[in-house]
Enzyme design. Structure first.
Site, PDB file in Angstrom:
ATOM      1  CE  LYS A 207      -2.343  -1.333   3.664  1.00 28.21           C
ATOM      2  NZ  LYS A 207      -1.830  -2.708   3.845  1.00 28.21           N
ATOM      3  CB  VAL A 208       3.426   2.591   2.370  1.00 31.51           C
ATOM      4  CG1 VAL A 208       4.303   3.831   2.425  1.00 31.51           C
ATOM      5  CG2 VAL A 208       2.475   2.556   3.571  1.00 31.51           C
ATOM      6  CG  ASP A 227       6.153  -6.851  -2.849  1.00 30.66           C
ATOM      7  OD1 ASP A 227       6.054  -8.067  -2.575  1.00 30.66           O
ATOM      8  OD2 ASP A 227       5.487  -5.968  -2.284  1.00 30.66           O
ATOM      9  NE  ARG A 288       7.081  -1.224  12.557  1.00 29.26           N
ATOM     10  CZ  ARG A 288       6.232  -0.256  12.216  1.00 29.26           C
ATOM     11  NH1 ARG A 288       6.656   0.778  11.512  1.00 29.26           N
ATOM     12  NH2 ARG A 288       4.972  -0.297  12.595  1.00 29.26           N
ATOM     13  CD  GLU A 317      10.736   3.413  16.214  1.00 32.07           C
ATOM     14  OE1 GLU A 317       9.583   3.625  16.636  1.00 32.07           O
ATOM     15  OE2 GLU A 317      10.999   3.267  15.015  1.00 32.07           O
ATOM     16  CG  HIS A 336       7.572   5.452  14.224  1.00 29.42           C
ATOM     17  ND1 HIS A 336       7.839   4.185  14.653  1.00 29.42           N
ATOM     18  CD2 HIS A 336       6.589   5.313  13.287  1.00 29.42           C
ATOM     19  CE1 HIS A 336       7.063   3.324  14.020  1.00 29.42           C
ATOM     20  NE2 HIS A 336       6.286   3.995  13.188  1.00 29.42           N
ATOM     21  CB  ALA A 339       1.127   6.800  11.089  1.00 30.35           C
TER      22      ALA A 339
END
Ligand SMILES: NC(=O)C1=CN([C@@H]2O[C@H](COP(=O)(O)OP(=O)(O)OC[C@H]3O[C@@H](n4cnc5c(N)ncnc54)[C@H](O)[C@@H]3O)[C@@H](O)[C@H]2O)C=CC1
Ligand SMILES: O=C(O)C(=O)COP(=O)(O)O
Length: 600
Positions: A207-208, A227, A288, A317, A336, A339
């Site tokens: 999606k991203v 991918d 990540r 993190e 981070h 989002a």
């Protein structure tokens, strides 16, 4: 008619593409509500008690990280909401035993200890975002806890942050900003590189990744992607070529990472792979931290193999204050933030609140991470069969005589559909639920059904009978057989020696159509009394009038016999549970040879 072996049948039940609409939820009857247990005080007679699972009280949802207001309001309409941010691991473990659901973002580690500390109360973990690498999925599944995420609402935000980092890195925005604020004016030092015409390798074309690719094309970049699981036509539609991992990293001027953190992607960029890259490559990571070997990246930056890196995510993190990577002059770092837009956080909050409330109500959320995923239209079509499966499981297990352990269960699905057109995982889970809940205090749901069956040593094999004719109905009938057991209702044992019950769906209502070798027809609503009698006139009247006198409403009666005036099995559907005395009176009718009361 053809029969598939069980191994063929299981292979035929291939996972389907879980592309569900977000509103596609279907109630799964008592998925989280009641469990039925035989009373230990009534000998062989199956008196059953309903054990409430705390449905009267409002459930409690612990929100452990900041969640948008709209989502909190949705939660508050249904549950008690405890917003406790920044809990230590110990505090989380202490609180969790009082909670039915937990909502987290990426900052909370939901470990095995958390599930163990919940004492079985925690039913759903909602991850308000995409990555579920901070949740111990195996432990969740073993504890029957559903994990749901919010996979779509922050996609654009993450993609935009990726593009922001790409452009900021190429033009040294962060470093130049710091320099100006420090009173300097270093125009020569911060000459950047252009994006147009450069090759961008998108690693992880989900999606991203695909949204990043679309935007990068708009900036005039040549975009390739790697991918192993992405469909080539989706890439082609965006004008992106799918290439191998080695080709992607060897030809890229810029690499942008968009894969999940899994054992296969952990440290996928390391000394060896950096060595294969073009000298002066620039790397963006909004996926990540763990997909990069961070120490190897520092070495690659120092060696000039990697000219720059822009990182939103880190293995630890927040990263240590003295992190060489974060402090590296060629690294741009954000905490981070992928989002973190107002829009994405409102969207994620609503998406996760709806999923958690739905799960608490016993609905199967379309965003379930550790439960069978079945497309919405298939779910709708299978709904009455899902009910049928649970009820056949419940009936079959209540027919087993005390002391005979259930070990071997065979399920036969008769259908005119092609084998790969019927995914039986959901049906199998519901049969398992029906089989296990009446005989234990274990709570079975779609998440832990296979695990629980295995743990209890119950082997469930599946067989498909392929029928001729129109495949309009997904299934014509479902049969459940339990082998190597004795029955408290001997007529339930088929000629081949197993307890056998069979059912079908008529007008969307599950029906019992066979018990042992006897054909019956009774709708599976309320409860059932099965009697074997010598076939003779007046039996229906006799039983009916006893039930009538005791004010037990009969919904259905059907008699199946081997031959006229020989043995017959009468199936009686009752709305209310007859008292012990009523059942005794039925047992006292001289022609009745055996009978059993079964609670659905
Ligand atoms: N920084 C942030 O705040 C955010 C980070 N993310 C992270 O971005 C990543 C992607 O998220 P989505 O696009 O929503 O997930 P997605 O599941 O839609 O896409 C991931 C893609 O990675 C592919 N993939 C899996 N293994 C791979 C491998 N070995 N090599 C290459 N590709 C592989 C999958 O086939 C899939 O197409 C996740 O790690 C997620 O946690 C997502 C949102 C916000
Ligand atoms: O959705 C994701 O995978 C993210 O990484 C976003 O994390 P966050 O919810 O901002 O802690």
């Amino acid at each position: 008619m053809a029969t598939l072996s069980s191994s063929q049948a299981l292979r035929a039940s291939s996972p389907r593409n879980p592309s569900l609409s977000l509103s596609s939820k279907i109630p799964l009857s008592s998925a989280f509500s009641v469990s039925l247990r035989p009373s230990r005080h009534h000998g062989a007679r199956p008196l059953l008690v309903v054990v409430a699972a705390g449905l009267d009280a409002k459930p409690t949802v612990l929100v452990a990280e900041k969640l948008g207001e709209a989502g909190l309001n949705l939660l508050k309409d249904y549950a008690n909401v405890d917003c406790s941010y920044n809990l230590s691991p110990e505090e989380l473990r202490t609180k969790i035993s009082l909670c039915d659901a937990l909502i987290v973002r990426s900052g909370t580690k939901v470990t095995r200890e958390v599930f163990e500390s919940s004492g079985g109360r925690l039913k759903v973990v909602g991850r308000a975002g995409v990555g579920i690498d901070n949740v111990d999925l195996a432990a969740a599944t073993e504890h029957g806890c559903l994990v749901v995420n919010a996979p779509t609402a922050n996609t654009v935000a993450a993609a935009e942050h990726g593009i922001a980092l790409l452009a900021a890195m190429a033009r040294n925005v962060a470093q130049a900003d710091a320099s100006v604020k420090a009173g300097k004016w270093q125009r020569n030092k911060y000459v950047g590189v252009s994006l147009v015409g450069k090759t961008l390798a998108v690693m992880g074309f989900g999606k991203v990744g695909s949204e990043v690719a679309r935007r990068a094309k708009g900036l005039g970049m040549h975009v390739i992607a790697h991918d192993p699981y992405a469909p080539a036509d989706r890439a082609r539609a965006i004008g992106v070529e799918l290439v191998s991992f080695d080709e992607a990293i060897a030809t890229a001027d810029f690499i942008s990472l968009h894969m999940p953190l899994t054992p296969a992607t952990s440290k996928i960029l390391n000394d060896e792979t950096f060595a294969k890259m073009k000298k002066g490559v620039r790397i963006v990571n909004v996926a990540r931290g763990g997909v990069i070997d961070e120490e190897a990246l520092v070495r690659a930056l120092d060696a000039g193999i990697v000219a720059q890196a822009a990182l939103d995510v880190f293995t630890e993190e927040p990263p240590p204050k003295d992190s060489k990577l974060v402090l590296h002059e060629n690294v741009t770092a954000t905490p981070h933030l992928g989002a973190s837009t107002m829009e994405a956080q409102e969207g994620v909050a609503i998406e996760i609140a709806e999923a958690v409330v739905g799960a608490l109500k016993g609905e199967l959320a379309s965003t379930a991470v550790n439960a069978p995923m079945v497309p919405a239209e298939v779910l709708t079509e299978l709904k009455p069969f899902v009910d049928l499966c649970e009820k056949l499981g419940r009936l079959a297990v209540q027919l087993v005589a005390g002391g005979s352990g259930v070990k071997s269960v065979k399920v036969t699905y008769a259908s005119a559909r092609a084998p790969d057109d019927l995914d039986t995982r959901l049906l199998r889970a519901m049969i398992t639920k029906g089989l296990i809940e009446p005989i234990s205090s274990v709570f079975v749901n779609l998440v832990n059904a296979d695990f629980t069956a295995k743990q209890r040593g119950i082997r469930i094999t599946e067989e498909r009978v392929i029928l001729d004719g129109s495949p309009e109905n997904p299934l014509e009938s479902i049969q459940v057989q339990i082998a190597n057991v004795e029955s408290k209702f001997a007529s339930a044992i088929s000629d081949s020696g197993e307890i056998k019950v069979e059912g079908c769906v008529k007008d969307w209502i599950p029906h019992l159509t066979k018990v042992g070798s006897f054909e019956v027809d009774v709708s599976l609503e309320g409860s059932i009394i099965l009697c074997r009698q010598v076939d003779q006139p007046g039996m229906i009247g006799k039983v009916g009038s006893i039930l009538g006198q005791e004010n037990v409403n009969v919904s259905f009666m059907s008699v199946g016999r081997i031959a006229p005036r020989k043995h017959a099995v009468m199936a009686i559907g009752v709305d209310d549970q007859p008292t012990k005395e009523t059942l005794k009176k039925i047992g006292g009718i001289p022609a009745i040879e055996e009978f059993v009361f079964l609670k659905l």
